[in-house]
Design a protein around this motif. Sequence first.
Motif, PDB file in Angstrom:
ATOM      1  N   LEU A  25      -8.423   8.768   2.609  1.00 29.64           N
ATOM      2  CA  LEU A  25      -7.315   8.115   1.913  1.00 29.64           C
ATOM      3  C   LEU A  25      -6.370   7.414   2.888  1.00 29.64           C
ATOM      4  O   LEU A  25      -5.469   6.684   2.466  1.00 29.64           O
ATOM      5  N   ALA A  26      -6.548   7.610   4.170  1.00 30.66           N
ATOM      6  CA  ALA A  26      -5.690   6.984   5.172  1.00 30.66           C
ATOM      7  C   ALA A  26      -5.752   5.466   5.054  1.00 30.66           C
ATOM      8  O   ALA A  26      -6.819   4.878   4.865  1.00 30.66           O
ATOM      9  N   GLY A  27      -4.590   4.832   5.125  1.00 30.52           N
ATOM     10  CA  GLY A  27      -4.530   3.377   5.078  1.00 30.52           C
ATOM     11  C   GLY A  27      -4.544   2.784   3.686  1.00 30.52           C
ATOM     12  O   GLY A  27      -4.650   1.564   3.523  1.00 30.52           O
ATOM     13  N   THR A  28      -4.423   3.632   2.657  1.00 31.29           N
ATOM     14  CA  THR A  28      -4.476   3.119   1.279  1.00 31.29           C
ATOM     15  C   THR A  28      -3.092   2.920   0.663  1.00 31.29           C
ATOM     16  O   THR A  28      -2.980   2.475  -0.469  1.00 31.29           O
ATOM     17  N   LYS A  29      -2.021   3.255   1.408  1.00 36.41           N
ATOM     18  CA  LYS A  29      -0.674   3.159   0.851  1.00 36.41           C
ATOM     19  C   LYS A  29      -0.376   1.733   0.386  1.00 36.41           C
ATOM     20  O   LYS A  29      -0.609   0.768   1.106  1.00 36.41           O
ATOM     21  N   GLY A  30       0.148   1.618  -0.841  1.00 40.69           N
ATOM     22  CA  GLY A  30       0.525   0.324  -1.384  1.00 40.69           C
ATOM     23  C   GLY A  30      -0.585  -0.387  -2.130  1.00 40.69           C
ATOM     24  O   GLY A  30      -0.352  -1.420  -2.748  1.00 40.69           O
ATOM     25  N   LYS A  31      -1.800   0.160  -2.089  1.00 39.51           N
ATOM     26  CA  LYS A  31      -2.923  -0.475  -2.764  1.00 39.51           C
ATOM     27  C   LYS A  31      -3.103   0.112  -4.165  1.00 39.51           C
ATOM     28  O   LYS A  31      -2.782   1.269  -4.407  1.00 39.51           O
ATOM     29  N   PRO A  32      -3.615  -0.683  -5.114  1.00 43.08           N
ATOM     30  CA  PRO A  32      -3.821  -0.189  -6.482  1.00 43.08           C
ATOM     31  C   PRO A  32      -4.831   0.959  -6.527  1.00 43.08           C
ATOM     32  O   PRO A  32      -5.797   0.978  -5.759  1.00 43.08           O
ATOM     33  N   ALA A  33      -4.599   1.898  -7.440  1.00 43.54           N
ATOM     34  CA  ALA A  33      -5.488   3.050  -7.566  1.00 43.54           C
ATOM     35  C   ALA A  33      -6.925   2.628  -7.840  1.00 43.54           C
ATOM     36  O   ALA A  33      -7.864   3.233  -7.309  1.00 43.54           O
ATOM     37  N   LYS A  34      -7.099   1.586  -8.648  1.00 43.32           N
ATOM     38  CA  LYS A  34      -8.472   1.194  -8.981  1.00 43.32           C
ATOM     39  C   LYS A  34      -9.223   0.693  -7.750  1.00 43.32           C
ATOM     40  O   LYS A  34     -10.435   0.880  -7.632  1.00 43.32           O
ATOM     41  N   GLU A  35      -8.496   0.087  -6.794  1.00 45.95           N
ATOM     42  CA  GLU A  35      -9.139  -0.380  -5.574  1.00 45.95           C
ATOM     43  C   GLU A  35      -9.442   0.791  -4.639  1.00 45.95           C
ATOM     44  O   GLU A  35     -10.463   0.805  -3.948  1.00 45.95           O
ATOM     45  N   ILE A  36      -8.545   1.771  -4.616  1.00 42.84           N
ATOM     46  CA  ILE A  36      -8.785   2.960  -3.796  1.00 42.84           C
ATOM     47  C   ILE A  36     -10.008   3.706  -4.309  1.00 42.84           C
ATOM     48  O   ILE A  36     -10.887   4.094  -3.537  1.00 42.84           O
ATOM     49  N   VAL A  37     -10.040   3.914  -5.625  1.00 40.07           N
ATOM     50  CA  VAL A  37     -11.182   4.605  -6.231  1.00 40.07           C
ATOM     51  C   VAL A  37     -12.479   3.847  -5.950  1.00 40.07           C
ATOM     52  O   VAL A  37     -13.501   4.442  -5.584  1.00 40.07           O
ATOM     53  N   ALA A  38     -12.432   2.523  -6.087  1.00 37.71           N
ATOM     54  CA  ALA A  38     -13.635   1.713  -5.878  1.00 37.71           C
ATOM     55  C   ALA A  38     -14.137   1.782  -4.438  1.00 37.71           C
ATOM     56  O   ALA A  38     -15.340   1.634  -4.190  1.00 37.71           O
ATOM     57  N   SER A  39     -13.205   2.006  -3.502  1.00 41.38           N
ATOM     58  CA  SER A  39     -13.604   2.068  -2.093  1.00 41.38           C
ATOM     59  C   SER A  39     -14.175   3.426  -1.700  1.00 41.38           C
ATOM     60  O   SER A  39     -14.780   3.561  -0.628  1.00 41.38           O
ATOM     61  N   LEU A  40     -13.999   4.411  -2.562  1.00 45.85           N
ATOM     62  CA  LEU A  40     -14.391   5.776  -2.204  1.00 45.85           C
ATOM     63  C   LEU A  40     -15.566   6.334  -3.001  1.00 45.85           C
ATOM     64  O   LEU A  40     -16.197   7.300  -2.570  1.00 45.85           O
ATOM     65  N   LEU A  41     -15.835   5.753  -4.151  1.00 48.90           N
ATOM     66  CA  LEU A  41     -16.871   6.302  -5.024  1.00 48.90           C
ATOM     67  C   LEU A  41     -17.830   5.218  -5.494  1.00 48.90           C
ATOM     68  O   LEU A  41     -17.471   4.043  -5.544  1.00 48.90           O
ATOM     69  N   ASP A  88       8.300  -2.038   0.343  1.00 49.76           N
ATOM     70  CA  ASP A  88       8.376  -1.046   1.412  1.00 49.76           C
ATOM     71  C   ASP A  88       7.055  -0.863   2.151  1.00 49.76           C
ATOM     72  O   ASP A  88       6.962  -0.008   3.025  1.00 49.76           O
ATOM     73  N   THR A  89       6.026  -1.643   1.813  1.00 47.17           N
ATOM     74  CA  THR A  89       4.731  -1.496   2.476  1.00 47.17           C
ATOM     75  C   THR A  89       4.238  -2.828   3.026  1.00 47.17           C
ATOM     76  O   THR A  89       4.598  -3.898   2.527  1.00 47.17           O
ATOM     77  N   ALA A  90       3.380  -2.741   4.034  1.00 50.36           N
ATOM     78  CA  ALA A  90       2.793  -3.942   4.616  1.00 50.36           C
ATOM     79  C   ALA A  90       1.954  -4.694   3.591  1.00 50.36           C
ATOM     80  O   ALA A  90       1.987  -5.927   3.520  1.00 50.36           O
ATOM     81  N   ALA A  91       1.210  -3.949   2.771  1.00 46.40           N
ATOM     82  CA  ALA A  91       0.366  -4.591   1.762  1.00 46.40           C
ATOM     83  C   ALA A  91       1.208  -5.366   0.756  1.00 46.40           C
ATOM     84  O   ALA A  91       0.866  -6.485   0.366  1.00 46.40           O
ATOM     85  N   GLY A  92       2.321  -4.768   0.335  1.00 46.58           N
ATOM     86  CA  GLY A  92       3.192  -5.435  -0.628  1.00 46.58           C
ATOM     87  C   GLY A  92       3.855  -6.664  -0.054  1.00 46.58           C
ATOM     88  O   GLY A  92       3.980  -7.704  -0.727  1.00 46.58           O
ATOM     89  N   LEU A  93       4.302  -6.576   1.198  1.00 41.16           N
ATOM     90  CA  LEU A  93       4.941  -7.720   1.844  1.00 41.16           C
ATOM     91  C   LEU A  93       3.937  -8.851   2.071  1.00 41.16           C
ATOM     92  O   LEU A  93       4.272 -10.028   1.907  1.00 41.16           O
ATOM     93  N   THR A  94       2.710  -8.494   2.405  1.00 42.02           N
ATOM     94  CA  THR A  94       1.661  -9.507   2.547  1.00 42.02           C
ATOM     95  C   THR A  94       1.429 -10.221   1.226  1.00 42.02           C
ATOM     96  O   THR A  94       1.280 -11.447   1.179  1.00 42.02           O
ATOM     97  N   SER A  95       1.420  -9.464   0.145  1.00 41.94           N
ATOM     98  CA  SER A  95       1.259 -10.031  -1.193  1.00 41.94           C
ATOM     99  C   SER A  95       2.391 -11.003  -1.511  1.00 41.94           C
ATOM    100  O   SER A  95       2.160 -12.114  -2.000  1.00 41.94           O
ATOM    101  N   GLY A  96       3.624 -10.594  -1.222  1.00 39.93           N
ATOM    102  CA  GLY A  96       4.771 -11.450  -1.494  1.00 39.93           C
ATOM    103  C   GLY A  96       4.750 -12.725  -0.681  1.00 39.93           C
ATOM    104  O   GLY A  96       5.011 -13.819  -1.213  1.00 39.93           O
ATOM    105  N   ARG A  97       4.443 -12.619   0.605  1.00 34.56           N
ATOM    106  CA  ARG A  97       4.368 -13.807   1.454  1.00 34.56           C
ATOM    107  C   ARG A  97       3.276 -14.753   0.979  1.00 34.56           C
ATOM    108  O   ARG A  97       3.459 -15.976   0.944  1.00 34.56           O
ATOM    109  N   ALA A  98       2.122 -14.182   0.611  1.00 38.12           N
ATOM    110  CA  ALA A  98       1.001 -15.008   0.148  1.00 38.12           C
ATOM    111  C   ALA A  98       1.350 -15.752  -1.133  1.00 38.12           C
ATOM    112  O   ALA A  98       0.811 -16.838  -1.395  1.00 38.12           O
ATOM    113  N   ALA A  99       2.260 -15.178  -1.919  1.00 33.73           N
ATOM    114  CA  ALA A  99       2.703 -15.833  -3.156  1.00 33.73           C
ATOM    115  C   ALA A  99       3.759 -16.897  -2.888  1.00 33.73           C
ATOM    116  O   ALA A  99       4.151 -17.629  -3.810  1.00 33.73           O
TER     117      ALA A  99
END
Length: 209
Positions: free
Chosen positions: A41-57, A158-169
């Motif tokens: 689960l390391a490195g998954t902070k800020g990512k949607p649950a469905k993407e986390i689940v998809a990456s693990l199962l 508050d997360t790198a993933a979220g800030l990346t999303s905002g900048r990309a938008a």
Amino acid sequence: MRLEFDAVLFDLDGTLIDSTEAVRRAWRRWAEEEGVDPARLAGTKGKPAKEIVASLLPPERHEEALAHYSHIATHDLEGVVVLPGAREATEAVGDRKAIVTSCTRDVTTARTAAARLPTTDVLVTADDVDRGKPEPAPYLLGARMLGVDPRRCLVVEDTAAGLTSGRAAGCTTLGLGNDLAADVVVPDLSHVRFEVVGDRVALTVPGEG
């Protein structure tokens, strides 16, 4: 420092509410019950649950496993509280805001209720986009639902993933915490002030030039 925007797009977890321990407990329990090594689960902070689940199962387990996580996350709400300055910020912005979260709608509803955070009319969740943060889709949708140009919006994250999303938008970014790549960085929302001036939202950061 004073900046003006057409609207403010707030993340939820870690930005408006503190659900850190509840999130950790939910994912840890989920991993144990699904037979997943919690270290993955390391490195998954800020990512949607469905993407986390998809990456693990494997694909055939995604739907059931995501429902399993949602059940845990909507029932384990101990310690979920509003963060400093969050209530004041959202109230000051009025209807010129959206909440854009990587949570599903049911988890979002449960956590905001547990924290006693007032609801918002415009809400974008993981259920509303095919590709979540760090992709730009969530924040682009939030701006579109408010009827504003994303380039004239402020994203609060508050997360790198979220800030990346905002900048990309194309949005200006306000980062909460340390070691974040954002246009403006403060510890939390108690360190800024929002006010609606005419048809704009003004952000003031005391002490900044």
